[in-house]
Write an enzyme that holds these catalytic residues in place. Structure first.
Site, short mmCIF file in Angstrom:
data_model
loop_
_atom_site.label_atom_id
_atom_site.label_comp_id
_atom_site.label_asym_id
_atom_site.label_seq_id
_atom_site.Cartn_x
_atom_site.Cartn_y
_atom_site.Cartn_z
CD1 TRP A 143 4.77 -29.73 -9.89
CD2 TRP A 143 6.00 -31.59 -10.12
NE1 TRP A 143 5.76 -29.70 -8.94
CE2 TRP A 143 6.53 -30.82 -9.06
CE3 TRP A 143 6.61 -32.80 -10.45
CZ2 TRP A 143 7.64 -31.23 -8.33
CZ3 TRP A 143 7.72 -33.21 -9.73
CH2 TRP A 143 8.22 -32.43 -8.67
CG ASN A 147 -1.80 -37.12 -14.09
OD1 ASN A 147 -1.48 -36.22 -14.85
ND2 ASN A 147 -2.85 -37.02 -13.27
N GLY A 148 2.09 -39.41 -14.13
CA GLY A 148 2.98 -40.49 -13.73
C GLY A 148 4.33 -40.36 -14.40
NE ARG A 200 -3.66 -34.40 -9.18
CZ ARG A 200 -3.90 -35.55 -8.56
NH1 ARG A 200 -4.89 -35.64 -7.70
NH2 ARG A 200 -3.16 -36.61 -8.80
CD GLU A 203 4.39 -27.81 3.34
OE1 GLU A 203 4.30 -28.93 2.83
OE2 GLU A 203 3.57 -27.37 4.18
CE LYS A 261 -3.63 -31.34 -0.02
NZ LYS A 261 -3.28 -30.67 1.24
CE LYS A 320 1.61 -27.20 6.39
NZ LYS A 320 2.03 -28.50 6.76
CD GLU A 380 2.73 -30.07 9.66
OE1 GLU A 380 1.86 -29.63 8.88
OE2 GLU A 380 3.63 -30.84 9.29
CB CYS A 386 0.26 -34.23 -13.46
SG CYS A 386 2.00 -34.07 -13.83
CG HIS A 400 23.29 -31.66 22.24
ND1 HIS A 400 24.36 -31.99 23.04
CD2 HIS A 400 22.18 -31.89 22.98
CE1 HIS A 400 23.91 -32.42 24.21
NE2 HIS A 400 22.60 -32.36 24.21
#
Length: 626
Positions: free
Chosen positions: A75, A104-105, A27, A506, A621, A503, A499, A2, A522
């Protein structure tokens, strides 16, 4: 998650609000809206589902002319993406609301509050927790207006009482901006666990979730802290605290400029930020390498040399990409400083009660400084009396304010949702911390000097590494239709594999997993077939031959292999289907170099698949909810 913007001044507010919302797109959001308040107390609102472009189109059809306004990108947490659920929301009677509010929140007790408000006759038009806050403040305002004589001595006293009364009933996090019908030319802002900043202009003030919308608009900024309420007009800013009343606020210089948040010649922020990594690395190291002592130096740790030498265990906590950086840090700190290190997911640490010994030091890693899980973990460790330090990128962020000390990355704004330059900056800072703690202990002066010399070379090595961009783009065309990838590395580059896989997941939505290369046998080797590429990170080092054996196991089962290897490695070219060569560096520093082609590979595959690399679906973000 948001984004909030607000404006009060002499200009048409919608112009700034729309531009500010565009700068907050990174964001994460699924709908957006703007509300303005005219001088005669009339609200006007425009909302749209989807991207900011849809909102801009609505504003072209129906311009908003008020000089006071608030805007929001949502969001979804409570209720599906829809115009009804988009912010701003209104409080009070549906036909004559007394306030408009963006939030926001997350309000954790909103259902209980909503039931009480429904019983009292308040009507709800959305499924959000935010509308509860709007009605709750309207209810408190009506209660205090009946006692108006009590509030004649001080400007904003009535509104402060009403807002504080309502906020005291909330459990959760919020960053709020509020317009009141009967107070045109005023924005009220309040925060608890969700960031808000105020830009100080000449005859105008700005509000935003972070500093990026303020770049190019003002050079001065005020960071609001938890439990603070700001009363903002065109000419004045007044800040009060829930427990201390009116307080003096500190005005800081805005450290970013407009070019930092613009694309320049790049098609996407992610690619721009990948190519900014050499400069980000230089900024992270600037002033922190001490040739005289053969060590690193940090001005913000706020611990005495005796306290630092007394550290006998380090706990690194983070989420997502920052957690991967912390894993690299574990290898570095244990190698150079010989200090036991544990890496914890912040989302787990906040609810765990692990045995902690005296001499434990916590580092919380976060790009935004607002990650809810990381903040909660830091607060829990502080509550237990352990020293807490932060490694983050955003000056004035909540974690930066609440930690006992820490290190800023100085990477500059990172707009792309998939972190790139913040990750390598975190790894660079952890490398310097490993040097610093090593020199406090057993690491010799000459070894420290050698490490400093190698660190100074790395920005130029990164620039050379970025020259693989064209080759990686061509390689992406070969593999962009794969539906599964495996990323494999060992030791310092096991986190690099994690990482690299993240990427790709995402931004391209391809399933990818990272593993220590030796773990393939394994279980994961069952996934290998001719349609599943395996990306091997192959620096020269003492486990090189072991990783080569793991690579041959993949080849024996028909799996295509992409290798990231140092220039001059002839052996790898005989076995791998494709090789991306990078400049050779000592294995200690190889995570900083080897991640670059993996970032580029994810980027180019995502582009070829038609994905929105800067704003991937479902992601945000700054993850400010649990």
């Amino acid at each position: 998650m948001c984004g909030i913007v607000g404006y009060v001044g002499h200009r048409t507010s919608a112009d700034y609000l729309l531009e500010g919302l565009r700068r907050l797109e990174y964001r994460g959001y699924d709908s957006a809206g703007i509300a303005t308040l005219s001088a005669d107390g009339q609200f006007d609102v425009v909302k749209a589902v989807g991207r900011i472009d849809a909102l801009a189109e609505r504003l072209t059809e129906r311009p908003l002319l008020g000089t006071t306004g608030i805007g929001h990108t949502r969001w979804a947490t409570h209720g599906v993406p829809s115009e009804a659920n988009a912010h701003p929301h209104f409080g009070g009677p549906a036909d004559n609301p007394v306030l408009a509010l963006a939030h926001n929140g997350v309000i954790e007790n909103y259902l209980a509050l909503k039931e009480k408000l429904l019983d009292e006759g308040y009507a709800f038009t959305s499924s959000t927790d935010t509308e509860v806050v709007a009605h709750l403040i309207a209810r408190s305002l009506a209660k205090f207006e009946s006692r108006g004589a009590e509030f004649l001595d001080e400007p904003h006293a009535l509104l402060r009482a009403a807002v504080e009364d309502a906020l005291a009933k909330l459990r959760g996090t919020y960053g709020l901006v509020i317009l009141f019908r009967d107070y045109p030319g005023l924005i009220v802002a309040a925060r608890q666990g969700s960031p808000l900043v105020v830009g100080v202009g000449h005859g105008e003030h700005f509000v935003a979730s972070d500093a990026s919308p303020l770049a190019g608009r003002t050079e001065k900024i005020v960071y609001l802290a938890d439990h603070q309420i700001a009363f903002i007009t065109a000419d004045a800013l007044e800040v009060s605290h829930r427990e201390h009343g009116r307080i003096d606020h500190l005005v800081h210089d805005l450290t970013i400029d407009q070019t930092d948040v613009e694309l320049g010649s790049f098609p996407h922020y992610m690619l721009k930020e990948i190519f900014e990594q050499p400069e980000a690395l230089e900024n992270a190291m600037r002033g922190r390498l001490n040739d005289e002592d053969g060590s690193a130096k940090f001005g913000g740790l706020n611990l005495t040399p005796q306290q630092l030498r007394g550290v006998n265990r380090i706990l690194l906590t983070a989420c997502g990409t920052s957690w991967h950086a912390a894993l690299v840090g574990e290898y570095l700190l244990e190698e150079l400083a010989r200090i036991p290190v544990e890496v914890e997911y912040a989302s787990e640490l906040r609810y765990r009660n692990p045995p902690m010994e005296h001499g434990t030091l916590l580092f919380a890693l976060t790009q935004s400084g607002e990650t809810a899980d990381t903040l909660a973990a830091l607060r829990e460790m502080k509550r237990k009396g352990y020293p807490t330090l932060a490694i983050c990128n955003v000056v004035g962020s909540t974690i930066a304010q609440e930690a006992d000390g820490g290190v800023y990355l100085h990477a500059g704004p990172e707009i792309g949702v998939a972190s790139t330059k913040a990750y390598t900056s975190q790894v660079a800072v952890l490398t310097m911390l490993a040097l610093f703690f090593g020199r406090l202990r057993h690491l010799g002066f000459e070894a420290g000097k050698r490490i400093i010399g190698e660190l100074r070379k790395l920005p130029d090595v990164m620039r050379q590494t970025l020259e693989v961009n064209a080759a990686v783009r061509q390689l992406a065309g070969k593999y962009c239709h794969a539906t599964n990838f495996l990323y494999l590395g060992r030791q310092f580059n096991f986190p690099t594999a994690l990482e690299g896989a993240l990427k790709l997941k995402e931004i391209s939505y391809i399933h990818a997993e990272g593993y220590p290369a030796a773990e393939m046998k394994h279980g994961p080797i069952a996934l290998v077939d001719e349609n599943t590429p395996s990306v091997f990170i192959m620096p020269q080092g003492f486990v090189y031959d072991k990783v080569m054996s793991n690579l041959e196991e993949i080849k024996a089962r028909g799996g295509p292999v992409i290798a990231i290897a140092p220039e001059g490695d002839k052996q790898i070219s005989r076995l791998a289907d494709d090789v991306i060569y990078v400049p050779p560096v000592e294995e200690l520093f190889s995570p900083l170099i080897n991640i670059i082609p993996l970032q580029l590979l994810a980027y180019h595959i995502a582009i070829l698949r038609g994905c929105d690399v800067d704003k991937p679906r479902n992601l945000a973000k700054s993850v400010t909810v649990e």
